[in-house]
Design a protein around this motif. Structure first.
Motif, PDB file in Angstrom:
ATOM      1  N   ALA B   9       1.133  -1.151   0.123  1.00  0.00           N
ATOM      2  CA  ALA B   9       0.039   0.060   0.031  1.00  0.00           C
ATOM      3  C   ALA B   9       0.540   0.802  -0.223  1.00  0.00           C
ATOM      4  N   GLY B  10       1.781   1.203   0.545  1.00  0.00           N
ATOM      5  CA  GLY B  10       2.888   2.769   0.683  1.00  0.00           C
ATOM      6  C   GLY B  10       3.491   2.393  -0.751  1.00  0.00           C
ATOM      7  N   LEU B  11       3.922   1.252  -1.398  1.00  0.00           N
ATOM      8  CA  LEU B  11       4.693   1.608  -2.598  1.00  0.00           C
ATOM      9  C   LEU B  11       3.836   2.279  -3.114  1.00  0.00           C
ATOM     10  N   THR B  12       2.292   1.001  -2.671  1.00  0.00           N
ATOM     11  CA  THR B  12       0.997   1.932  -4.669  1.00  0.00           C
ATOM     12  C   THR B  12       1.495   3.455  -4.513  1.00  0.00           C
ATOM     13  N   THR B  13       0.909   4.078  -2.639  1.00  0.00           N
ATOM     14  CA  THR B  13       1.199   5.419  -2.150  1.00  0.00           C
ATOM     15  C   THR B  13       2.194   7.043  -3.171  1.00  0.00           C
ATOM     16  N   ALA B  14       3.269   5.506  -2.967  1.00  0.00           N
ATOM     17  CA  ALA B  14       4.531   6.881  -3.793  1.00  0.00           C
ATOM     18  C   ALA B  14       4.116   6.377  -5.327  1.00  0.00           C
ATOM     19  N   THR B  15       3.397   5.324  -5.889  1.00  0.00           N
ATOM     20  CA  THR B  15       3.497   5.779  -7.053  1.00  0.00           C
ATOM     21  C   THR B  15       2.843   6.829  -7.575  1.00  0.00           C
ATOM     22  N   PHE B  16       1.345   6.863  -7.465  1.00  0.00           N
ATOM     23  CA  PHE B  16       0.871   8.140  -7.395  1.00  0.00           C
ATOM     24  C   PHE B  16       1.201   8.747  -6.834  1.00  0.00           C
ATOM     25  N   VAL B  17       2.027   9.155  -5.590  1.00  0.00           N
ATOM     26  CA  VAL B  17       2.374  10.751  -5.802  1.00  0.00           C
ATOM     27  C   VAL B  17       3.104  11.199  -6.769  1.00  0.00           C
ATOM     28  N   VAL B  18       3.887  10.168  -7.031  1.00  0.00           N
ATOM     29  CA  VAL B  18       5.501   9.950  -8.917  1.00  0.00           C
ATOM     30  C   VAL B  18       4.747  10.891  -9.444  1.00  0.00           C
ATOM     31  N   VAL B  19       3.443  10.016  -9.768  1.00  0.00           N
ATOM     32  CA  VAL B  19       2.581  10.992 -11.072  1.00  0.00           C
ATOM     33  C   VAL B  19       2.499  11.888 -11.292  1.00  0.00           C
ATOM     34  N   ILE B  20       1.601  12.356 -10.061  1.00  0.00           N
ATOM     35  CA  ILE B  20       1.149  13.896  -9.758  1.00  0.00           C
ATOM     36  C   ILE B  20       2.261  14.642  -9.687  1.00  0.00           C
ATOM     37  N   ALA B  21       2.921  14.158  -8.975  1.00  0.00           N
ATOM     38  CA  ALA B  21       4.517  15.570  -8.757  1.00  0.00           C
ATOM     39  C   ALA B  21       5.065  15.392  -9.971  1.00  0.00           C
ATOM     40  N   ASN B  22       5.148  14.333 -11.103  1.00  0.00           N
ATOM     41  CA  ASN B  22       5.934  14.445 -12.351  1.00  0.00           C
ATOM     42  C   ASN B  22       4.720  15.714 -13.167  1.00  0.00           C
ATOM     43  N   MET B  23       2.909  15.272 -12.752  1.00  0.00           N
ATOM     44  CA  MET B  23       2.548  16.618 -13.655  1.00  0.00           C
ATOM     45  C   MET B  23       2.720  17.757 -12.556  1.00  0.00           C
ATOM     46  N   TYR B  24       2.852  17.556 -11.884  1.00  0.00           N
ATOM     47  CA  TYR B  24       2.772  19.001 -11.488  1.00  0.00           C
ATOM     48  C   TYR B  24       4.220  19.964 -11.263  1.00  0.00           C
ATOM     49  N   TYR B  25       4.853  19.314 -11.881  1.00  0.00           N
ATOM     50  CA  TYR B  25       6.087  19.885 -12.063  1.00  0.00           C
ATOM     51  C   TYR B  25       6.818  19.787 -13.577  1.00  0.00           C
ATOM     52  N   GLY B  26       6.314  19.377 -14.164  1.00  0.00           N
ATOM     53  CA  GLY B  26       6.745  19.541 -15.716  1.00  0.00           C
ATOM     54  C   GLY B  26       7.949  18.966 -16.162  1.00  0.00           C
ATOM     55  N   ILE B  42      11.059   5.272  -4.968  1.00  0.00           N
ATOM     56  CA  ILE B  42       9.891   5.323  -4.266  1.00  0.00           C
ATOM     57  C   ILE B  42       9.481   4.133  -3.921  1.00  0.00           C
ATOM     58  N   ILE B  43      11.041   3.464  -3.571  1.00  0.00           N
ATOM     59  CA  ILE B  43      10.946   2.372  -1.948  1.00  0.00           C
ATOM     60  C   ILE B  43      10.703   3.212  -1.169  1.00  0.00           C
ATOM     61  N   LEU B  44      10.743   4.525  -1.221  1.00  0.00           N
ATOM     62  CA  LEU B  44      10.373   4.972   0.245  1.00  0.00           C
ATOM     63  C   LEU B  44       8.835   5.597   0.914  1.00  0.00           C
ATOM     64  N   GLY B  45       8.261   4.989  -0.246  1.00  0.00           N
ATOM     65  CA  GLY B  45       6.682   4.283   0.491  1.00  0.00           C
ATOM     66  C   GLY B  45       6.088   3.417   1.043  1.00  0.00           C
ATOM     67  N   GLY B  46       7.294   1.791   0.301  1.00  0.00           N
ATOM     68  CA  GLY B  46       7.398   0.633   1.115  1.00  0.00           C
ATOM     69  C   GLY B  46       7.528   0.997   2.872  1.00  0.00           C
ATOM     70  N   ILE B  47       8.475   1.228   3.091  1.00  0.00           N
ATOM     71  CA  ILE B  47       9.903   1.735   4.139  1.00  0.00           C
ATOM     72  C   ILE B  47       8.537   2.590   4.619  1.00  0.00           C
ATOM     73  N   PHE B  48       8.003   3.633   4.773  1.00  0.00           N
ATOM     74  CA  PHE B  48       7.278   3.985   5.686  1.00  0.00           C
ATOM     75  C   PHE B  48       5.286   3.567   6.042  1.00  0.00           C
ATOM     76  N   GLY B  49       5.199   2.697   4.583  1.00  0.00           N
ATOM     77  CA  GLY B  49       4.102   2.341   4.545  1.00  0.00           C
ATOM     78  C   GLY B  49       4.127   0.918   5.627  1.00  0.00           C
ATOM     79  N   ILE B  50       5.440   0.223   6.416  1.00  0.00           N
ATOM     80  CA  ILE B  50       5.409  -0.363   6.983  1.00  0.00           C
ATOM     81  C   ILE B  50       5.818  -0.457   8.310  1.00  0.00           C
ATOM     82  N   LEU B  51       6.436   1.156   8.699  1.00  0.00           N
ATOM     83  CA  LEU B  51       6.940   1.617   9.685  1.00  0.00           C
ATOM     84  C   LEU B  51       6.022   2.022  10.841  1.00  0.00           C
ATOM     85  N   PRO B  52       4.619   1.951  10.766  1.00  0.00           N
ATOM     86  CA  PRO B  52       4.304   2.131  12.225  1.00  0.00           C
ATOM     87  C   PRO B  52       4.086   0.607  12.747  1.00  0.00           C
TER      88      PRO B  52
END
Lengths: 440, 377
Positions: B9-26, B42-52
């Motif tokens: 779930a963390g990795l998935t969230t990260a991929t959404f963020v990078v797609v949106i950030a890519n659109m935002y920054y152009g 993107i790995i940060l998403g997985g790491i912080f997804g399991i961190l709790p």
């Protein structure tokens, strides 16, 4: 294609399966090492044999290895990188007189794994090729994520008895830090082995054999030698007494994990299988053993199916790379021939496993475990010496010391897989650490 | 959910963020960093997804102090001790108006054998009941038939005076690995609330901590577009864990130090459910594939998934239109049908077999028990 050629193909698959079954009984011997010698012999003999027949014989060897290596893993406690996960539950089964049951569960998983390859890989030809096109430029972070999960998903195995919080943290982190130390040392060993040929040049294609045997097989044998246990008389059940749900759950999880591992570079069956067992929320030893059998077969054999799969031709595993030296898959007909070879060899190897296990189960309790382990250790040392010379023995000794860390500190043995994962991951991420160790 | 589902779930969230950030920054700044320069953001998403769960099971568990610890061994089995200690702790919490914690240790016999015992809170009759069970074998929990104790030695009861609010299954099994602990909180006049495994899903599972950890993104990449992307990946990746857990029963303490209690979950699913885990992982894997394809499309113009609905919009569509419509099409064609069909099939089989659904209390306890010792992670 004539009927005679088809029959010849079947004969060569069976010859390969027979050779593979016999060699796989030897603890520590990996089929890839033997296939290396077969290829050398094939090239030096001037490629006299029809290349497709040679391919089918090698596939027969690989399929039977994927099945039959269960026997030394369970009865002789000499696992490889993909069977190390089954060691704990299967050793428990063996100590309870249920070694044959464990073998049957793994073999059932393996048989379902073969069915999955034969039926589903052709069906998902299109989607698999699309997925590969999408992910192939992202492998650096995908493999990095696998490593991150391996490191973060291990939790303390303490029993909650602490004098104070600090003592509790110390006890808990002992296991975790031992795991991280194993990972770190295995990674360094992997970097050295991948970047410098320590074994003599003529054995260079066997360079991974010594570290893998040291990390997984000899460390387990040494643990068996220093621990006190008896092998009781083994029960030979008429059925595996498993609910269809457990069987299905294990087989689906294992096949998915195996396919994941076959699809990605550096990820092996063990890692794929245990990630899948988490992903499919597996419970219970039986389902776990089934899944590990399926995962192992799908990993080894699936890699070959993906290599022959039209529109994909993915080269994964030493056999696909070896075959690619003299054969280029071109037609759908070749793929279905390979698919047939996999099915025949799988069925043959399944019965070999069942009967070999029955034979051993009736006799294993008569042998002193210490004597058995000493014999196995002797065989393993001889194999490593003959295949990789004294330099290989030296690497094996270092790897054994690393492999003993998780065993003695009760942390996960999967950390040893850093020996393969880290060098390949660093390479894919464009990170060069070899210079740190004076390797180039 | 299992740790793997949180990681994905963390990795998935990260991929959404990078797609949106890519659109935002152009100018494909983010996509270039990831695909060409091999950034591992993107790995940060997985790491912080399991961190709790990492925080709870590697730290918070050990910081929990206990007023009482019940630690029996095979030669001093005393069900009365267990019942008395728990009853005493309940009344002490009510009388002294403070939190009282009790730890029940497991009884280990050998590397693979444990003596099982159960604790039951009878809130109606104000009794704690303890029963010593059989010796069981490892993770399969198979009982050794000749290991049961005679009833007079295995059963004990103790009474308490306070009114106990206990929202878990009446019976708690203490068997393998690490035992459970209970916190008893005073809540008004002679009223006590019991919390099971009190250190779990507290501050480590909070929105607050997610916000506090997010600036690590700037430490890694500076105040650059990558730094901001990492900031959002860390925060949303962390929150993805809390949100996924919230679909279960137990919930989390969302905003410590402003809140002190766990907010109950949405009760949509059970964290230990195979189906829920498989569906979550299937959904995540497919969404990751879609988002990677979107990044590749932004960078190289290759759309390997080529969704059917996009053909209705013609060729002159913006990237964001392509993304939103393509995603809708993808969800409707590839994500929902397998989930709906398999769910209907499983429900039908369960109904035919008469499989009994767990009550909320049973499921909440099972959810907790599974997580003891990291079994669930």
């Amino acid at each position: 294609m004539t009927i005679w050629y088809l029959l010849l193909c079947i004969v060569f698959v069976l010859i390969g399966a027979l050779i593979g079954s016999a060699l796989s009984m030897l603890p520590g011997l990996h089929v890839y090492n033997v296939i290396g010698f077969f290829l050398l012999f094939y090239f030096s003999a001037g490629l006299v044999l029809d290349s497709m027949l040679m391919v089918l014989m090698l596939i027969g060897m690989l399929v039977s290895y994927a099945f039959v290596f269960t026997i030394p893993s369970i009865y002789f406690s000499a696992p490889d990188d993909s069977t190390m996960f089954i060691l704990m539950p299967s050793l428990r089964y063996l100590k309870e007189g249920r070694g044959h049951e464990a073998v049957l569960l793994i073999a059932s998983g393996a048989l379902i794994g073969v069915l999955a390859i034969v039926i589903f890989v052709p069906l998902f030809m299109g989607p698999l090729s699309i997925v590969w096109s999408i992910v192939s430029t992202h492998l650096h972070w995908i493999i990095g994520a696998v490593i991150a999960y391996m490191l973060l998903s291990e939790f303390p195995k303490d029993f909650g008895r602490h004098k104070n919080p600090l003592h509790g943290l110390k006890e808990a982190w002992k296991t975790i830090l031992a795991g991280y130390l194993t990972f770190f040392l295995s990674a360094i060993l992997g970097l050295i082995v991948f970047n410098k040929t320590i074994v003599p040049a003529e054995h260079a294609f066997q360079s991974l054999m010594a570290p893998l045997i040291g990390l997984f097989a000899t460390s387990s044998i040494i643990l068996n030698l220093i621990s006190k246990y008896e092998i009781p008389e083994q029960n030979i059940p008429k059925s595996i007494d498993t609910k269809p749900k457990e069987l299905l759950h294990g087989a689906v999880a294992g096949s998915s994990g195996g396919l994941f591992a076959a699809f990605l570079p550096a990820v092996t069956a063990g890692v794929g299988g245990y990630m899948a067992s988490h992903g499919f929320a597996q419970k219970g030893d039986k389902s776990f053993l089934v899944s590990m059998g399926a995962s192992r077969v799908v990993y080894y054999v699936g890699a070959i199916a993906l290599f022959f799969l039209p529109v994909l031709h993915l080269r994964r595993g030493a056999l696909a790379m070896g075959i690619n030296l003299f054969f280029t898959p071109e037609s759908v007909q070749q793929f279905y021939l390979v698919d047939m070879g996999i099915a025949i060899a799988g069925l043959f190897a399944f019965f070999v496993v069942v009967y070999a296990s029955k034979f051993l189960a009736r006799r294993i309790y008569k042998i002193n475990p210490k004597t058995l382990n000493l014999i196995v250790l002797g065989i393993v040392i001889l194999i490593v010496y003959f295949m990789t010379s004294w330099q290989g023995l030296l690497i094996m000794a270092v790897a054994t010391a690393i492999g003993l860390i998780p065993v003695l500190f009760n942390s996960r043995r999967s950390h040893c897989l850093a020996v393969i994962l880290v060098p390949i991951w660093l390479n894919m991420s464009g990170i060069s650490l070899g210079g740190l160790f004076g390797l180039w | 959910m299992k740790g793997f589902a949180h990681f994905l779930a963390g990795l998935t969230t990260a991929t959404f963020v990078v797609v949106i950030a890519n659109m935002y920054y152009g100018q494909n700044i983010i996509a270039t960093e990831i695909v060409v320069h091999k950034a591992l953001i993107i790995i940060l998403g997985g790491i912080f997804g399991i961190l709790p769960d990492t925080i709870d099971f590697r730290f918070a568990k050990y910081l929990q102090r206990h007023d009482y610890e019940v630690d029996m061994d095979e030669w001093s089995l005393d069900p009365q001790l267990v019942a008395d200690t728990l009853a005493k702790a309940i009344d002490q919490a009510a009388e002294e108006k403070r939190e009282v914690n009790v730890m029940l240790h497991t009884i280990k016999i050998s590397s693979d054998q444990w003596r099982q015992y159960t604790v039951r809170f009878d809130t109606k009759n104000k009794k704690v009941i303890c029963d010593i069970g059989p010796i069981i074998s490892g993770f399969e929990k198979r009982p050794y038939i000749n290991s049961y104790l005679p009833p007079e030695k295995s059963h004990a009861e103790a009474s308490f005076k306070a009114d106990l609010e206990y929202n878990y299954d009446e019976v708690t099994h203490v068997d393998i690995l690490s035992g459970p602990d209970f916190s008893f909180f005073p809540e008004g006049d002679n009223k006590v609330r019991a919390d099971f495994i009190p250190w779990h899903r507290r501050w480590g599972h909070s929105i607050t901590l997610g916000v506090m950890l997010a600036p690590i993104g700037f430490m890694l990449y500076g105040f650059t577009p990558m730094g901001w992307t990492a900031f959002w990946i860390i925060m949303l990746g962390y929150w993805s864990h809390i949100l996924t857990d919230h679909f279960g029963l137990m919930g989390s303490n969302m905003l410590p130090p402003f809140t002190t209690k766990r907010v109950p979950g949405f009760k949509v699913t059970r964290s230990m459910s195979t189906l829920a885990n498989v569906y979550t992982n299937y959904l995540n894997v497919l969404l990751v594939i879609f988002n990677i394809n979107a990044l590749n499309y932004a960078l190289a113009g290759k759309d390997y998934l080529s969704m059917h609905w996009l053909s209705y919009l013609g060729e002159n569509i913006s990237y964001s239109e392509w993304y939103v419509v393509g995603l809708m099409n993808y969800i409707v064609y590839y994500i929902l049908p397998p989930i709906i069909i398999s769910y209907l099939l499983v429900s039908w089989i369960r109904r035919r077999k008469g499989v009994k659904e767990l009550t909320d209390k049973e499921a909440r306890s099972a959810e907790q028990l599974e997580e003891i010792g990291g079994v669930n992670v």
